[in-house]
Structures are given as C-alpha cells and as structure tokens.
Scaffold this motif. Sequence first.
Motif, PDB file in Angstrom:
ATOM      1  N   LEU A   1      43.097  37.007  54.579  1.00 19.34           N
ATOM      2  CA  LEU A   1      42.783  35.998  53.588  1.00 19.34           C
ATOM      3  C   LEU A   1      42.264  36.647  52.404  1.00 19.34           C
ATOM      4  O   LEU A   1      42.474  35.987  51.304  1.00 19.34           O
ATOM      5  CB  LEU A   1      41.763  35.325  54.113  1.00 19.34           C
ATOM      6  CG  LEU A   1      41.037  33.881  53.547  1.00 19.34           C
ATOM      7  CD1 LEU A   1      42.233  32.976  52.947  1.00 19.34           C
ATOM      8  CD2 LEU A   1      40.063  33.199  54.165  1.00 19.34           C
ATOM      9  N   ASP A   2      41.525  37.729  52.284  1.00 19.35           N
ATOM     10  CA  ASP A   2      41.023  38.363  51.170  1.00 19.35           C
ATOM     11  C   ASP A   2      42.100  38.906  50.345  1.00 19.35           C
ATOM     12  O   ASP A   2      41.988  38.845  49.162  1.00 19.35           O
ATOM     13  CB  ASP A   2      39.921  39.391  51.897  1.00 19.35           C
ATOM     14  CG  ASP A   2      38.788  39.252  52.560  1.00 19.35           C
ATOM     15  OD1 ASP A   2      38.329  37.979  51.878  1.00 19.35           O
ATOM     16  OD2 ASP A   2      37.994  40.096  53.173  1.00 19.35           O
ATOM     17  N   VAL A   3      43.156  39.489  51.169  1.00 20.76           N
ATOM     18  CA  VAL A   3      44.273  40.111  50.343  1.00 20.76           C
ATOM     19  C   VAL A   3      45.013  38.823  49.709  1.00 20.76           C
ATOM     20  O   VAL A   3      45.382  38.889  48.224  1.00 20.76           O
ATOM     21  CB  VAL A   3      45.279  40.618  51.198  1.00 20.76           C
ATOM     22  CG1 VAL A   3      46.584  41.190  50.594  1.00 20.76           C
ATOM     23  CG2 VAL A   3      44.440  42.091  51.564  1.00 20.76           C
ATOM     24  N   ASP A   4      45.042  37.811  50.375  1.00 21.59           N
ATOM     25  CA  ASP A   4      45.852  36.631  49.690  1.00 21.59           C
ATOM     26  C   ASP A   4      45.016  35.843  48.374  1.00 21.59           C
ATOM     27  O   ASP A   4      45.549  35.768  47.392  1.00 21.59           O
ATOM     28  CB  ASP A   4      45.947  35.572  50.771  1.00 21.59           C
ATOM     29  CG  ASP A   4      46.985  35.746  51.832  1.00 21.59           C
ATOM     30  OD1 ASP A   4      47.803  36.637  51.638  1.00 21.59           O
ATOM     31  OD2 ASP A   4      46.762  35.055  52.704  1.00 21.59           O
ATOM     32  N   LEU A   5      43.617  35.818  48.521  1.00 19.91           N
ATOM     33  CA  LEU A   5      42.607  35.567  47.654  1.00 19.91           C
ATOM     34  C   LEU A   5      42.954  36.358  46.330  1.00 19.91           C
ATOM     35  O   LEU A   5      43.173  36.026  45.170  1.00 19.91           O
ATOM     36  CB  LEU A   5      41.342  35.294  47.918  1.00 19.91           C
ATOM     37  CG  LEU A   5      41.056  34.279  49.060  1.00 19.91           C
ATOM     38  CD1 LEU A   5      39.542  34.301  49.589  1.00 19.91           C
ATOM     39  CD2 LEU A   5      41.491  32.764  48.229  1.00 19.91           C
ATOM     40  N   GLU A   6      42.953  37.886  46.648  1.00 18.27           N
ATOM     41  CA  GLU A   6      43.246  38.865  45.501  1.00 18.27           C
ATOM     42  C   GLU A   6      44.557  38.751  44.855  1.00 18.27           C
ATOM     43  O   GLU A   6      44.490  38.583  43.524  1.00 18.27           O
ATOM     44  CB  GLU A   6      42.737  40.168  46.093  1.00 18.27           C
ATOM     45  CG  GLU A   6      42.811  41.217  45.041  1.00 18.27           C
ATOM     46  CD  GLU A   6      42.493  42.668  45.463  1.00 18.27           C
ATOM     47  OE1 GLU A   6      42.754  43.635  44.635  1.00 18.27           O
ATOM     48  OE2 GLU A   6      42.302  42.788  46.626  1.00 18.27           O
ATOM     49  N   MET A   7      45.543  38.456  45.628  1.00 18.03           N
ATOM     50  CA  MET A   7      46.667  38.280  45.000  1.00 18.03           C
ATOM     51  C   MET A   7      46.899  37.127  44.012  1.00 18.03           C
ATOM     52  O   MET A   7      47.383  37.133  43.095  1.00 18.03           O
ATOM     53  CB  MET A   7      47.890  38.338  45.949  1.00 18.03           C
ATOM     54  CG  MET A   7      48.210  39.553  46.471  1.00 18.03           C
ATOM     55  SD  MET A   7      48.727  40.951  45.527  1.00 18.03           S
ATOM     56  CE  MET A   7      50.235  40.030  44.876  1.00 18.03           C
ATOM     57  N   ALA A   8      46.287  35.734  44.537  1.00 17.49           N
ATOM     58  CA  ALA A   8      46.347  34.638  43.941  1.00 17.49           C
ATOM     59  C   ALA A   8      45.309  34.801  42.357  1.00 17.49           C
ATOM     60  O   ALA A   8      46.009  34.387  41.598  1.00 17.49           O
ATOM     61  CB  ALA A   8      45.530  33.502  44.676  1.00 17.49           C
ATOM     62  N   GLU A   9      44.460  35.643  42.545  1.00 14.00           N
ATOM     63  CA  GLU A   9      43.422  35.841  41.222  1.00 14.00           C
ATOM     64  C   GLU A   9      44.564  36.868  40.298  1.00 14.00           C
ATOM     65  O   GLU A   9      44.418  36.460  39.131  1.00 14.00           O
ATOM     66  CB  GLU A   9      42.330  36.446  41.685  1.00 14.00           C
ATOM     67  CG  GLU A   9      41.404  36.883  40.394  1.00 14.00           C
ATOM     68  CD  GLU A   9      40.226  37.354  40.965  1.00 14.00           C
ATOM     69  OE1 GLU A   9      39.669  38.474  40.348  1.00 14.00           O
ATOM     70  OE2 GLU A   9      39.339  36.991  41.982  1.00 14.00           O
ATOM     71  N   MET A  10      45.202  37.652  40.893  1.00 11.44           N
ATOM     72  CA  MET A  10      45.943  38.671  39.975  1.00 11.44           C
ATOM     73  C   MET A  10      47.125  37.813  39.430  1.00 11.44           C
ATOM     74  O   MET A  10      47.527  37.931  38.111  1.00 11.44           O
ATOM     75  CB  MET A  10      46.506  39.725  40.844  1.00 11.44           C
ATOM     76  CG  MET A  10      45.205  40.923  41.169  1.00 11.44           C
ATOM     77  SD  MET A  10      45.948  42.576  41.686  1.00 11.44           S
ATOM     78  CE  MET A  10      46.495  41.962  43.139  1.00 11.44           C
ATOM     79  N   ASN A  11      47.835  36.951  40.215  1.00 11.23           N
ATOM     80  CA  ASN A  11      48.765  36.065  39.747  1.00 11.23           C
ATOM     81  C   ASN A  11      48.355  35.117  38.505  1.00 11.23           C
ATOM     82  O   ASN A  11      49.080  34.833  37.774  1.00 11.23           O
ATOM     83  CB  ASN A  11      49.393  35.297  40.991  1.00 11.23           C
ATOM     84  CG  ASN A  11      50.295  36.270  41.803  1.00 11.23           C
ATOM     85  OD1 ASN A  11      50.871  37.125  41.305  1.00 11.23           O
ATOM     86  ND2 ASN A  11      50.370  35.967  42.902  1.00 11.23           N
ATOM     87  N   ALA A  12      47.157  34.450  38.801  1.00  9.04           N
ATOM     88  CA  ALA A  12      46.627  33.615  37.732  1.00  9.04           C
ATOM     89  C   ALA A  12      46.294  34.407  36.447  1.00  9.04           C
ATOM     90  O   ALA A  12      46.616  34.049  35.437  1.00  9.04           O
ATOM     91  CB  ALA A  12      45.490  33.019  38.477  1.00  9.04           C
ATOM     92  N   SER A  13      45.680  35.660  36.753  1.00  4.94           N
ATOM     93  CA  SER A  13      45.835  36.341  35.491  1.00  4.94           C
ATOM     94  C   SER A  13      47.051  36.617  34.572  1.00  4.94           C
ATOM     95  O   SER A  13      47.214  36.653  33.585  1.00  4.94           O
ATOM     96  CB  SER A  13      45.003  37.748  35.974  1.00  4.94           C
ATOM     97  OG  SER A  13      43.748  37.434  36.394  1.00  4.94           O
ATOM     98  N   ALA A  14      48.066  37.083  35.559  1.00  5.55           N
ATOM     99  CA  ALA A  14      49.339  37.454  34.839  1.00  5.55           C
ATOM    100  C   ALA A  14      49.947  36.334  34.265  1.00  5.55           C
ATOM    101  O   ALA A  14      50.284  36.183  33.130  1.00  5.55           O
ATOM    102  CB  ALA A  14      50.135  38.010  35.951  1.00  5.55           C
TER     103      ALA A  14
END
Length: 105
Positions: free
Chosen positions: A19-32
Amino acid sequence: MYGDENSSDELEAIHAARLDVDLEMAEMNASADAWHAVRNRGFCNHGSAVGYLGSPVREGRKILKPGQLACTAGCGTVFANDEDWYAQCGDPMANPVALPAPAGA
C-alpha cells in the motif's frame, strides 16, 4: 518470523508495504501529470538549469554572472540565484514563461 508472530502479522506487513508503494507511485504519477500539463499548455517548467562558471565553455553561459542560473529546459530564463530557480520549479505557473514555438510551426 519471531515466536510471538503469526502468518497474519507477516501478511499484514506485506500488505502495508504494498500500500505504501502504491501511494508513493500515485504521488509520483500525479507530479508527472502536473509537470506535463504545464508543458502541454506551452509553458516552461524550468526542469533543468546551468550555473555560472568562471570560464564558460558554452555560449549560453557567457551571459551569466556569479550566482545566476539559466534555464536549459526550453526558455533560457536567467534566474538570480538557486532560490529563485527552485521557486520557479516549484510553481512554474506563478510567473509563467512561454516556450518558443517549435521550428516549422
């Protein structure tokens, strides 16, 4: 596993890590997505810059004074210092700079 743990503790830890990894990936995708939205609107996001050197080896650096930086992401804006550049990178739409039109457009 330790003696006081069971398999459900281990599975819960694995699930929490995923879940932590999924949240981090979602944050990076939003930044991109935000980064690309600025570029797609035709504005520079100042994603890279070069600084002053005592003896410039490239033409673009000859205009710089000590402490200044020049955008190399497309617009060539000259920033007064690191803080100015970081502020523009953090919110490029606070003081938007239009990208030059593509050649042949």
